[in-house]
Scaffold this active site. Structure first.
Site, PDB file in Angstrom:
ATOM      1  CG  ASP A 135      15.402 -31.006  28.883  1.00 43.49           C
ATOM      2  OD1 ASP A 135      15.039 -32.203  28.885  1.00 43.49           O
ATOM      3  OD2 ASP A 135      15.033 -30.484  27.772  1.00 43.49           O
ATOM      4  CD  GLU A 151      13.900 -29.028  23.934  1.00 41.49           C
ATOM      5  OE1 GLU A 151      13.224 -30.425  22.565  1.00 41.49           O
ATOM      6  OE2 GLU A 151      13.369 -29.070  24.865  1.00 41.49           O
ATOM      7  CG  HIS A 197       9.244 -28.723  24.753  1.00 43.12           C
ATOM      8  ND1 HIS A 197       9.220 -29.343  25.841  1.00 43.12           N
ATOM      9  CD2 HIS A 197       8.393 -27.371  25.327  1.00 43.12           C
ATOM     10  CE1 HIS A 197       8.315 -29.914  26.122  1.00 43.12           C
ATOM     11  NE2 HIS A 197       7.460 -29.231  25.699  1.00 43.12           N
TER      12      HIS A 197
END
Length: 241
Positions: free
Chosen positions: A7, A9, A152
């Site tokens: 993942d 950001e 997140h």
């Protein structure tokens, strides 16, 4: 099979507009088991971060001021994911950003570095059409505890996604059940008495059946220029017969 659940950001929503990666989180799966190995890094993007993005992940420009540039960590990132299959939620987003970062440094894209990409967002929509497919929704559906997810975060989201992915694909690990282990034959019945196995009944062909069989093989040989695989060479029919 080695897989990396990944993942990121970012500073915003579109790498085409100059947005950059600011955090990468990866966890390793080996043969569908978490190994405990992970890769996590914050990255100084060298540009501002959209206020909307900060509201999602809470990462500020001040926090990233002393963090490494992508060029400083690219080699260790490549080493961690090399030859693995990537598991990503909404893969086009993360792959697009990472390919952009790699391209800016003149390096090969993920497709050349890794063994493929599994998009769990696409998988979730195919498995449950019409239902919510966000990471939070999938955590609820598969009973993965995400109570600690207030914002997140790349590593946290990768850890949650790994649990979700294993739950989504759990049926796949049972496909080989029974093929590797031999099932022992019972030596006694439920009451403890020895199991008596009747002798096998052998049925032998009659004279008429043997004659009919020979006629069929002879016909095959004649139709095949005297050759029949089921007859020994001495019994092959002559092509002129």
């Amino acid at each position: 099979m080695r897989q990396i659940v990944l993942d990121t950001e970012t500073t915003g929503l579109d790498w085409r507009n100059g947005d950059r990666v600011i955090e990468i989180g990866c966890v390793e799966l080996l043969n569908r088991s978490l190994t405990g190995r992970h890769y996590h890094v914050y990255i100084n993007p060298g540009r501002s971060i959209d206020a909307e993005a900060v509201a999602v992940h809470g990462i500020t420009e001040e926090f990233l001021a002393d963090k490494p540039k992508f060029a400083d960590i690219v080699a260790e990132f490549e080493d961690f994911v090399r030859d693995a299959e990537l598991v990503i939620h909404n893969a086009s987003f993360d792959v697009g950003f990472l390919d952009c970062e790699l391209d800016l440094l003149g390096r090969g894209k993920l497709a050349a570095l890794c063994a493929g990409v599994v998009d769990t967002l696409k998988m979730a929509k195919e498995q449950n059409p019409g239902k919510k497919a966000s990471l939070d929704a999938l955590c609820d559906r598969y009973e993965v505890d995400n109570a600690h997810r207030e914002l997140h975060g790349a590593l946290l989201d990768a850890e949650l996604l790994a649990e979700v992915y294993l739950a989504m694909t759990r049926g796949q690990e049972s496909l080989m059940i029974g093929l590797e282990d031999e099932v022992p034959m019972p030596e006694s019945d439920a009451g403890g008495a020895p199991v008596v196995r009747p002798a096998l009944k052998v049925l032998r062909a009659t004279e008429d059946e043997l004659k009919a069989h020979a006629e069929v093989l002879d016909a095959i040989a004649k139709a095949n220029k005297g050759v029949c695989l089921w007859l020994p060479p001495a019994e092959q029919a002559s092509p002129a017969a």
